[in-house]
Design a protein around this motif. Structure first.
Motif, PDB file in Angstrom:
ATOM      1  N   PRO A 180      50.695  30.413  46.957  1.00 20.99           N
ATOM      2  CA  PRO A 180      50.291  29.557  45.818  1.00 20.99           C
ATOM      3  C   PRO A 180      50.663  30.037  44.544  1.00 20.99           C
ATOM      4  O   PRO A 180      51.200  29.279  43.768  1.00 20.99           O
ATOM      5  CB  PRO A 180      48.736  29.194  46.077  1.00 20.99           C
ATOM      6  CG  PRO A 180      48.649  29.280  47.321  1.00 20.99           C
ATOM      7  CD  PRO A 180      49.492  30.647  48.058  1.00 20.99           C
ATOM      8  N   HIS A 181      50.061  31.414  44.156  1.00 22.71           N
ATOM      9  CA  HIS A 181      50.418  31.866  42.768  1.00 22.71           C
ATOM     10  C   HIS A 181      51.833  32.181  42.462  1.00 22.71           C
ATOM     11  O   HIS A 181      52.079  32.511  41.320  1.00 22.71           O
ATOM     12  CB  HIS A 181      49.589  33.088  42.438  1.00 22.71           C
ATOM     13  CG  HIS A 181      49.950  34.188  43.412  1.00 22.71           C
ATOM     14  ND1 HIS A 181      49.180  34.919  44.477  1.00 22.71           N
ATOM     15  CD2 HIS A 181      50.909  35.294  43.171  1.00 22.71           C
ATOM     16  CE1 HIS A 181      49.824  36.002  44.936  1.00 22.71           C
ATOM     17  NE2 HIS A 181      51.021  36.227  44.022  1.00 22.71           N
ATOM     18  N   LYS A 182      52.606  32.185  43.346  1.00 26.18           N
ATOM     19  CA  LYS A 182      54.193  32.115  42.905  1.00 26.18           C
ATOM     20  C   LYS A 182      54.817  30.793  42.426  1.00 26.18           C
ATOM     21  O   LYS A 182      55.671  30.551  41.613  1.00 26.18           O
ATOM     22  CB  LYS A 182      55.205  32.328  44.331  1.00 26.18           C
ATOM     23  CG  LYS A 182      54.902  33.839  44.715  1.00 26.18           C
ATOM     24  CD  LYS A 182      54.851  34.882  43.805  1.00 26.18           C
ATOM     25  CE  LYS A 182      54.793  36.368  44.374  1.00 26.18           C
ATOM     26  NZ  LYS A 182      54.802  37.426  43.310  1.00 26.18           N
ATOM     27  N   ASN A 183      53.842  29.749  42.692  1.00 23.75           N
ATOM     28  CA  ASN A 183      53.878  28.527  41.937  1.00 23.75           C
ATOM     29  C   ASN A 183      55.330  27.732  42.056  1.00 23.75           C
ATOM     30  O   ASN A 183      56.056  27.519  41.172  1.00 23.75           O
ATOM     31  CB  ASN A 183      53.788  28.811  40.545  1.00 23.75           C
ATOM     32  CG  ASN A 183      53.243  27.732  39.866  1.00 23.75           C
ATOM     33  OD1 ASN A 183      52.929  26.326  40.363  1.00 23.75           O
ATOM     34  ND2 ASN A 183      53.149  27.407  38.481  1.00 23.75           N
ATOM     35  N   PHE A 221      60.931  30.651  37.432  1.00 26.08           N
ATOM     36  CA  PHE A 221      59.797  31.188  38.000  1.00 26.08           C
ATOM     37  C   PHE A 221      58.604  31.195  37.109  1.00 26.08           C
ATOM     38  O   PHE A 221      58.861  31.515  35.990  1.00 26.08           O
ATOM     39  CB  PHE A 221      60.277  32.665  38.433  1.00 26.08           C
ATOM     40  CG  PHE A 221      59.263  33.432  39.063  1.00 26.08           C
ATOM     41  CD1 PHE A 221      58.395  32.972  40.410  1.00 26.08           C
ATOM     42  CD2 PHE A 221      58.902  34.652  38.740  1.00 26.08           C
ATOM     43  CE1 PHE A 221      57.503  33.862  40.715  1.00 26.08           C
ATOM     44  CE2 PHE A 221      57.756  35.440  39.449  1.00 26.08           C
ATOM     45  CZ  PHE A 221      57.094  34.775  40.628  1.00 26.08           C
ATOM     46  N   PHE A 222      57.678  30.448  37.855  1.00 27.84           N
ATOM     47  CA  PHE A 222      56.336  30.310  36.756  1.00 27.84           C
ATOM     48  C   PHE A 222      55.018  30.869  37.466  1.00 27.84           C
ATOM     49  O   PHE A 222      54.520  30.016  37.680  1.00 27.84           O
ATOM     50  CB  PHE A 222      56.286  28.904  36.468  1.00 27.84           C
ATOM     51  CG  PHE A 222      57.255  28.431  35.615  1.00 27.84           C
ATOM     52  CD1 PHE A 222      57.718  28.696  34.332  1.00 27.84           C
ATOM     53  CD2 PHE A 222      58.020  27.108  36.013  1.00 27.84           C
ATOM     54  CE1 PHE A 222      58.679  28.454  33.626  1.00 27.84           C
ATOM     55  CE2 PHE A 222      58.927  26.479  35.305  1.00 27.84           C
ATOM     56  CZ  PHE A 222      59.251  27.072  34.054  1.00 27.84           C
ATOM     57  N   PRO A 226      49.316  37.404  36.563  1.00 31.00           N
ATOM     58  CA  PRO A 226      50.010  38.298  35.870  1.00 31.00           C
ATOM     59  C   PRO A 226      50.931  38.913  36.657  1.00 31.00           C
ATOM     60  O   PRO A 226      50.180  39.733  37.601  1.00 31.00           O
ATOM     61  CB  PRO A 226      49.041  38.901  35.114  1.00 31.00           C
ATOM     62  CG  PRO A 226      47.649  38.210  35.243  1.00 31.00           C
ATOM     63  CD  PRO A 226      47.780  37.500  36.447  1.00 31.00           C
ATOM     64  N   GLU A 227      52.272  38.943  36.857  1.00 28.98           N
ATOM     65  CA  GLU A 227      53.106  39.752  37.432  1.00 28.98           C
ATOM     66  C   GLU A 227      53.173  41.327  36.780  1.00 28.98           C
ATOM     67  O   GLU A 227      53.492  41.206  35.725  1.00 28.98           O
ATOM     68  CB  GLU A 227      54.368  39.137  37.327  1.00 28.98           C
ATOM     69  CG  GLU A 227      54.584  37.809  38.293  1.00 28.98           C
ATOM     70  CD  GLU A 227      54.865  38.261  39.758  1.00 28.98           C
ATOM     71  OE1 GLU A 227      55.469  38.844  40.054  1.00 28.98           O
ATOM     72  OE2 GLU A 227      54.157  37.396  40.654  1.00 28.98           O
ATOM     73  N   THR A 228      52.788  42.138  37.473  1.00 33.15           N
ATOM     74  CA  THR A 228      52.667  43.495  37.125  1.00 33.15           C
ATOM     75  C   THR A 228      53.931  43.978  36.238  1.00 33.15           C
ATOM     76  O   THR A 228      54.239  44.659  35.444  1.00 33.15           O
ATOM     77  CB  THR A 228      52.182  44.521  37.832  1.00 33.15           C
ATOM     78  OG1 THR A 228      52.929  44.372  38.879  1.00 33.15           O
ATOM     79  CG2 THR A 228      50.977  44.110  38.295  1.00 33.15           C
ATOM     80  N   LEU A 229      55.267  43.539  36.912  1.00 29.10           N
ATOM     81  CA  LEU A 229      56.479  44.010  36.361  1.00 29.10           C
ATOM     82  C   LEU A 229      57.131  42.287  36.925  1.00 29.10           C
ATOM     83  O   LEU A 229      57.771  41.737  36.071  1.00 29.10           O
ATOM     84  CB  LEU A 229      57.273  44.853  37.160  1.00 29.10           C
ATOM     85  CG  LEU A 229      58.739  45.107  36.445  1.00 29.10           C
ATOM     86  CD1 LEU A 229      58.330  45.871  35.178  1.00 29.10           C
ATOM     87  CD2 LEU A 229      59.308  46.113  37.537  1.00 29.10           C
ATOM     88  N   ASN A 246      57.274  32.279  32.220  1.00 29.73           N
ATOM     89  CA  ASN A 246      56.238  32.074  31.277  1.00 29.73           C
ATOM     90  C   ASN A 246      55.570  33.211  30.766  1.00 29.73           C
ATOM     91  O   ASN A 246      56.200  34.400  31.192  1.00 29.73           O
ATOM     92  CB  ASN A 246      55.036  31.264  32.093  1.00 29.73           C
ATOM     93  CG  ASN A 246      54.615  31.881  33.391  1.00 29.73           C
ATOM     94  OD1 ASN A 246      54.815  33.055  33.677  1.00 29.73           O
ATOM     95  ND2 ASN A 246      53.911  31.093  34.110  1.00 29.73           N
ATOM     96  N   GLY A 247      54.460  33.411  30.124  1.00 29.41           N
ATOM     97  CA  GLY A 247      54.060  34.512  29.829  1.00 29.41           C
ATOM     98  C   GLY A 247      53.237  35.526  30.716  1.00 29.41           C
ATOM     99  O   GLY A 247      52.714  36.572  30.206  1.00 29.41           O
ATOM    100  N   HIS A 248      53.459  35.204  31.983  1.00 30.31           N
ATOM    101  CA  HIS A 248      52.629  36.119  33.207  1.00 30.31           C
ATOM    102  C   HIS A 248      53.691  37.094  33.528  1.00 30.31           C
ATOM    103  O   HIS A 248      53.276  37.720  34.579  1.00 30.31           O
ATOM    104  CB  HIS A 248      52.140  35.196  34.296  1.00 30.31           C
ATOM    105  CG  HIS A 248      50.996  34.243  33.549  1.00 30.31           C
ATOM    106  ND1 HIS A 248      50.201  33.370  34.402  1.00 30.31           N
ATOM    107  CD2 HIS A 248      50.320  34.476  32.517  1.00 30.31           C
ATOM    108  CE1 HIS A 248      49.559  33.005  33.804  1.00 30.31           C
ATOM    109  NE2 HIS A 248      49.173  33.302  32.614  1.00 30.31           N
TER     110      HIS A 248
END
Length: 284
Positions: A180-183, A221-222, A226-229, A246-248
C-alpha cells in the motif's frame, strides 16, 4: 586482522530481493573483497550464547545490525557494551514505522521504540540526509550518520549502463506494487488525469524489472512513507530517466540527484567503497 564482522538481518538477498537486502548483500561482498572476515546471521538466530561463542573464537567481534524485527530484546541489551552499528533501512524507532503520519515527521514520545538500542550504537547509519534528519529529529542523538547513497554490484551497474543508452518511449513507467505505501494507485491516477500513456511494471525478476522500467523516459512514484533513499528512483535516474515524485523521497534531496545516466552510475560505483569505508570506520 583478527576482527570478525557479523551482519545481522531479518532476511538476506537469497530470500527476499528487497532494496535493503540487496544493499546488505553488496556490503557483505565488498567487505569480503577487502579482506574482512564477515558472516551473516539472521536476527532470530542471534543469541547471547552464539555471541559468547563467537567472542571465544575471535579477539574482536563487531556487529552490523540491519533489519532487526526478530531480534530478541535480551540480545539487543547484550549488544549495548559491544561494538555495533545500526544500518537503518527504514524507521524502526517508531512503533508504526511510518513517521509521515505525524506532523513534520515528528512522532510523539510515546510512539518512540528501541531508543536505547539506537542510543548505544557506535553509529546509526542512514541512507540519505533526509532520512538522517528524520531519525535525528525523533531520537535527538549525536551518533546519526548519513551515507548519502546505496550499494549496487558492479554487474548491476554495468547492466544499467547499457539500459541508459537504449531508446526510450514517451510513455511513463509505474511500479505495480501490492504494498500500500508504494501507492501505485496515485501514480496511475496522476497519469490518467494528465492523459499520459503508462506501463505498469508487475512483480518480476530484478533484471526484467530494470529492463521494463527503462523502456520509457519517465518514472512516476508517489510513496506514502518517507523513502530513506529509494533505490528504484536512483535506478531510474541511472537509466537516464526523468522522475515525477513527491516530498517523501530521500534521494531527490541529495546534491548528486542532479546527475543521471553514466555520471550517476560512476558516482554510485565510487559509493561502493566510500560507504563500506564509513561502516568500517565507525566500527574501528
Amino acid at each position: 586482522m583478527n576482527d570478525l564482522y557479523v551482519l545481522v538481518a531479518d532476511f538476506f538477498a537469497d530470500e527476499i530481493a528487497g532494496g535493503g537486502e540487496l544493499n546488505n548483500e553488496e556490503l557483505f561482498q565488498t567487505m569480503t573483497s577487502l579482506g574482512r572476515e564477515v558472516i551473516k546471521v539472521k536476527s532470530q538466530d542471534l543469541t547471547i550464547e552464539l555471541m559468547k561463542l563467537l567472542k571465544k573464537k575471535k579477539k574482536s567481534v563487531k556487529y552490523i545490525v540491519s533489519n532487526f524485527i526478530f531480534l530478541n530484546e535480551s540480545v539487543k541489551q547484550h549488544l549495548y557494551n559491544k561494538d555495533y552499528v545500526i544500518y537503518e533501512h527504514d524507521h524502526k524507532y517508531v512503533n508504526n514505522r511510518n513517521p509521515a503520519v505525524f506532523e513534520d515527521f515528528l512522532a510523539p514520545k510515546e510512539n518512540i521504540i528501541n531508543f536505547d538500542f539506537y542510543k548505544n550504537a557506535n553509529a546509526v547509519l542512514c541512507q540519505s540526509d533526509f532520512h538522517a534528519g528524520i531519525v535525528r529529529k525523533n531520537l535527538e542523538l549525536e551518533n546519526i550518520v548519513s551515507l548519502s547513497g546505496n550499494l549496487w554490484s558492479t554487474d548491476v551497474l554495468s547492466k544499467i549502463r547499457k539500459l541508459a543508452k537504449k531508446e526510450k518511449s514517451d510513455k511513463f513507467s509505474i511500479m505495480d506494487s501490492n504494498i500500500p505505501h508504494k501507492n501505485t494507485y496515485d501514480a496511475v491516477r496522476y497519469c490518467k488525469a494528465n492523459e499520459y500513456e503508462f506501463d505498469l511494471i508487475p512483480n518480476c525478476s530484478y533484471d526484467e524489472f530494470l529492463d521494463r522500467l527503462s523502456n520509457n523516459k519517465t518514472f512516476v512514484f508517489f510513496p506514502q512513507t518517507p523513502e530513506t533513499l529509494s533505490r528504484v528512483i536512483v535506478e531510474a535516474r541511472m537509466a537516464g530517466m526523468s522522475v515525477i515524485t513527491n516530498g517523501h523521497v530521500g534521494a531527490t534531496k541529495e546534491e548528486w540527484f542532479s546527475l543521471k545516466g553514466e555520471p550517476l552510475i560512476d558516482y554510485m560505483n565510487e559509493k561502493r567503497f566510500t560507504i563500506t569505508s564509513k561502516v568500517l570506520e565507525v566500527l574501528s
